[in-house]
Each structure stands twice: as structure tokens, then as C-alpha cells.
Enzyme design. Structure first.
Site, mmCIF file in Angstrom:
data_model
loop_
_atom_site.group_PDB
_atom_site.id
_atom_site.type_symbol
_atom_site.label_atom_id
_atom_site.label_comp_id
_atom_site.label_asym_id
_atom_site.label_seq_id
_atom_site.Cartn_x
_atom_site.Cartn_y
_atom_site.Cartn_z
ATOM 1 N N GLY A 194 0.821 -1.209 0.000
ATOM 2 C CA GLY A 194 0.000 0.000 0.000
ATOM 3 C C GLY A 194 0.850 1.252 0.000
ATOM 4 O O GLY A 194 2.088 1.194 0.105
ATOM 5 N N GLY A 248 0.387 -1.157 6.394
ATOM 6 C CA GLY A 248 -0.623 -0.116 6.555
ATOM 7 C C GLY A 248 -1.935 -0.768 6.970
ATOM 8 O O GLY A 248 -1.981 -1.961 7.273
ATOM 9 N N ALA A 249 -3.006 0.014 6.976
ATOM 10 C CA ALA A 249 -4.339 -0.530 7.288
ATOM 11 C C ALA A 249 -5.391 0.407 6.707
ATOM 12 O O ALA A 249 -5.118 1.581 6.451
ATOM 13 C CB ALA A 249 -4.519 -0.664 8.797
ATOM 14 N N ASP A 250 -6.574 -0.140 6.517
ATOM 15 C CA ASP A 250 -7.695 0.681 6.035
ATOM 16 C C ASP A 250 -8.513 1.238 7.191
ATOM 17 O O ASP A 250 -9.138 2.292 7.067
ATOM 18 C CB ASP A 250 -8.586 -0.163 5.119
ATOM 19 C CG ASP A 250 -7.796 -0.670 3.930
ATOM 20 O OD1 ASP A 250 -7.249 0.173 3.196
ATOM 21 O OD2 ASP A 250 -7.677 -1.891 3.771
ATOM 22 N N GLY A 268 -6.644 -4.953 3.353
ATOM 23 C CA GLY A 268 -7.022 -5.567 2.082
ATOM 24 C C GLY A 268 -7.523 -4.586 1.053
ATOM 25 O O GLY A 268 -7.961 -4.987 -0.021
ATOM 26 N N GLY A 269 -7.437 -3.274 1.369
ATOM 27 C CA GLY A 269 -7.799 -2.278 0.365
ATOM 28 C C GLY A 269 -6.958 -2.448 -0.891
ATOM 29 O O GLY A 269 -7.409 -2.183 -2.005
ATOM 30 N N GLY A 270 -5.736 -2.936 -0.690
ATOM 31 C CA GLY A 270 -4.840 -3.182 -1.828
ATOM 32 C C GLY A 270 -4.890 -4.622 -2.292
ATOM 33 O O GLY A 270 -4.118 -5.012 -3.175
ATOM 34 N N GLU A 278 -0.565 -10.702 3.645
ATOM 35 C CA GLU A 278 -0.287 -9.821 4.784
ATOM 36 C C GLU A 278 -0.592 -10.535 6.105
ATOM 37 O O GLU A 278 0.195 -10.477 7.052
ATOM 38 C CB GLU A 278 -1.112 -8.536 4.664
ATOM 39 C CG GLU A 278 -0.611 -7.629 3.543
ATOM 40 C CD GLU A 278 -1.539 -6.463 3.249
ATOM 41 O OE1 GLU A 278 -1.055 -5.493 2.646
ATOM 42 O OE2 GLU A 278 -2.733 -6.513 3.599
ATOM 43 N N LYS A 331 -7.759 6.882 9.331
ATOM 44 C CA LYS A 331 -7.961 5.427 9.455
ATOM 45 C C LYS A 331 -8.451 5.007 10.851
ATOM 46 O O LYS A 331 -8.807 3.850 11.055
ATOM 47 C CB LYS A 331 -6.661 4.684 9.124
ATOM 48 C CG LYS A 331 -6.032 5.044 7.780
ATOM 49 C CD LYS A 331 -6.820 4.478 6.639
ATOM 50 C CE LYS A 331 -6.212 4.716 5.269
ATOM 51 N NZ LYS A 331 -5.033 3.951 4.970
HETATM 52 C C1 5RP Z 1 -3.288 -3.739 1.286
HETATM 53 C C2 5RP Z 1 -3.577 -3.131 2.611
HETATM 54 C C3 5RP Z 1 -3.082 -1.730 2.834
HETATM 55 O O1 5RP Z 1 -2.198 -1.745 3.907
HETATM 56 C C4 5RP Z 1 -4.277 -0.845 3.144
HETATM 57 O O2 5RP Z 1 -5.169 -0.920 2.055
HETATM 58 C C5 5RP Z 1 -3.824 0.607 3.361
HETATM 59 O O3 5RP Z 1 -3.306 1.130 2.168
HETATM 60 P P1 5RP Z 1 -2.782 2.627 2.085
HETATM 61 O O4 5RP Z 1 -1.577 2.721 2.951
HETATM 62 O O5 5RP Z 1 -2.466 2.805 0.608
HETATM 63 O O6 5RP Z 1 -3.877 3.548 2.535
HETATM 64 O O7 5RP Z 1 -4.158 -3.717 3.484
HETATM 65 O O8 5RP Z 1 -3.885 -5.005 1.170
#
Ligand code: 5RP
Length: 235
Positions: A29, A84-86, A97-99, A105, A123
Site C-alpha cells: 500500500g 498499513g491498514a484501512d 485488504g484495500g490493496g 499480509e 484510518k
Molecule cells: C493492502 C492493505 C493496505 O495496507 C491498506 O489498504 C492501506 O493502504 P494505504 O496505505 O495505501 O492507505 O491492506 O492489502
């Protein structure tokens, strides 16, 4: 302050945690990318770091920056994982899992002595599922049945699709992602995680409970907040 700057602050703080010679797992991410760039600056010659990446995108970036990335090995355990995290709940339960890299992970997080999460301030949520859908990785063959089962459970599943082509987004494992929209968020993340994982065809969920050890939050005033389990800042 722009969100990108908050992500950069948090990512750099997470990278500051890394010591020479450590075995590292790297998430995926934009925030993790800031951490990877900071790592490459901090350890220009690799400094005996040993790194496994959670996605092809992370591997590409880390290799491009000269970091020593390798494949997973049978005895692997990691000193530290940076990701990272959503969403981050007050209990430090996470939505990820946004990515689309949630399976790898979570797999790597479970092998890591410490999971350090870097996020911007948006977040932080009172409960999971309120700011971001809950992603699950599913076997494509099972998708039609799962859509039915998840709709019956009022989770309003939506197949993740490419905006331009409309084709299902495929993970690095060749699976699909369903994004779930629980109407009032998730009251019991551990329970929902379990209920979803027992459904045939579900590979993994983006609900991380009891895995995060430390959260770095980039704030609009240019500072970084550090949160530990139990809710407070470090002593
Ligand atoms: C990818 C993830 C990312 O860590 C989550 O989507 C956060 O992404 P970003 O740092 O771009 O906001 O879980 O699967």
C-alpha cells in the site's frame, strides 16, 4: 497537512523501528511504500536485512530501491512486519485488504514477532466496517454461492472490479475479492472473522484481531501518534 504527508510521517516512524540484521516482512500500500523508501535510505547497503514481501508490487518497489528481498523459506519467522491498514479500531483490530494483499499480509503477520502499522489519521475508527468495507479473498469458482450466502447474512457483498474494464480484480494468488458492507459496522470482529473463514471458498478475511502491536498515526499537525495495545501512548 495533506494525507500523503501524514502517511509519509507514519511510514517513516515505522521504518525508524528497524534495526540492522533484522528479518522483516513488508506489507502493501501507499503508506508502506513510504516506509520502504525510508528503509532504503536508512539501510543503503541492505545492512544484512532479510526481507519477504507481501505482494508483487511491494517486492518490485523494494528491489528497485536496492533492498534485499527473498522468497519465503520453511523456517521463516520475522522480527518485525511493517504494514498499513484501512481501519484501526480502539482495540487495535484492523481492516486490511484495500490493496488486495490481505492473505499474504495476514500470513506474514502471524509469523512476525511484532506487527507495526502505519496510517494517516482518517484510518482511526470507532468500529470496523464504518469507513471501509471488509474485504475477503475468495476462490473464483465459489463466488456465486458466496455472494448468495453473504447477502443472506446482510453483509451486502460486492465483487471488486477494475473501474476501466469491469473485470474482477485478481489477487497475486489468482483469487477474487469480495468487499462486504455490514450495515452498522462490525460489533465483534473476531466472531465475524471466524464466521467468514469457515465458509467454503473463503481464503482469508481482511479482519486482523490481536495481531497489531504498535500503530503510528500521522496527524494533521505534523506529529506522529504512537498507540499500543490497551489504547494509550507508550510509557
Ligand atoms: C493492502 C492493505 C493496505 O495496507 C491498506 O489498504 C492501506 O493502504 P494505504 O496505505 O495505501 O492507505 O491492506 O492489502
Amino acid at each position: 497537512m495533506e494525507l500523503e504527508e501524514e502517511k509519509a510521517l507514519a511510514g517513516r516512524a515505522a521504518a525508524g523501528h528497524v534495526r540492522p540484521g533484522q528479518k522483516l516482512a513488508l506489507g502493501t500500500g501507499s503508506t508502506t511504500s513510504f516506509a520502504i523508501r525510508a528503509l532504503a535510505e536508512k539501510f543503503p547497503s541492505g545492512d544484512h536485512l532479510s526481507i519477504v514481501a507481501s505482494s508483487n508490487a511491494t517486492e518490485r518497489l523494494a528491489v528497485e530501491l536496492g533492498l534485499p528481498v527473498r522468497a519465503l523459506e520453511p523456517g521463516d519467522k520475522f522480527d518485525l512486519m511493517i504494514d498499513g491498514a484501512d481501519e484501526v479500531a480502539p482495540t487495535l483490530a484492523l481492516t486490511k485488504g484495500g490493496g488486495g494483499a490481505l492473505f499474504r499480509e495476514k500470513f506474514l503477520a502471524r509469523l512476525s514477532a511484532e506487527l507495526v502499522i502505519a496510517v494517516d489519521h482518517t484510518k482511526l475508527v470507532p468500529k470496523l466496517g464504518t469507513r471501509h468495507p471488509i474485504p475477503i479473498e475468495v476462490v473464483p469458482f465459489a463466488r456465486v454461492k458466496l455472494l448468495h450466502q453473504l447477502t443472506e447474512r446482510a453483509l451486502s457483498p460486492r465483487l471488486r472490479a477494475d473501474r476501466a474494464s469491469g473485470a474482477p480484480v485478481l489477487t497475486d494468488n489468482g483469487n477474487e475479492i469480495l468487499d462486504l458492507f455490514p450495515e452498522n459496522g462490525v460489533d465483534d470482529p473476531a466472531r465475524l472473522d471466524h464466521e467468514l473463514r469457515v465458509l467454503p471458498g473463503v481464503i482469508e478475511t481482511g479482519i486482523f484481531v490481536g495481531l497489531a502491536h504498535r500503530i503510528y498515526v500521522g496527524l494533521p499537525d505534523g506529529t506522529v501518534q504512537e498507540i499500543l495495545p490497551g489504547g494509550g501512548p507508550p510509557p
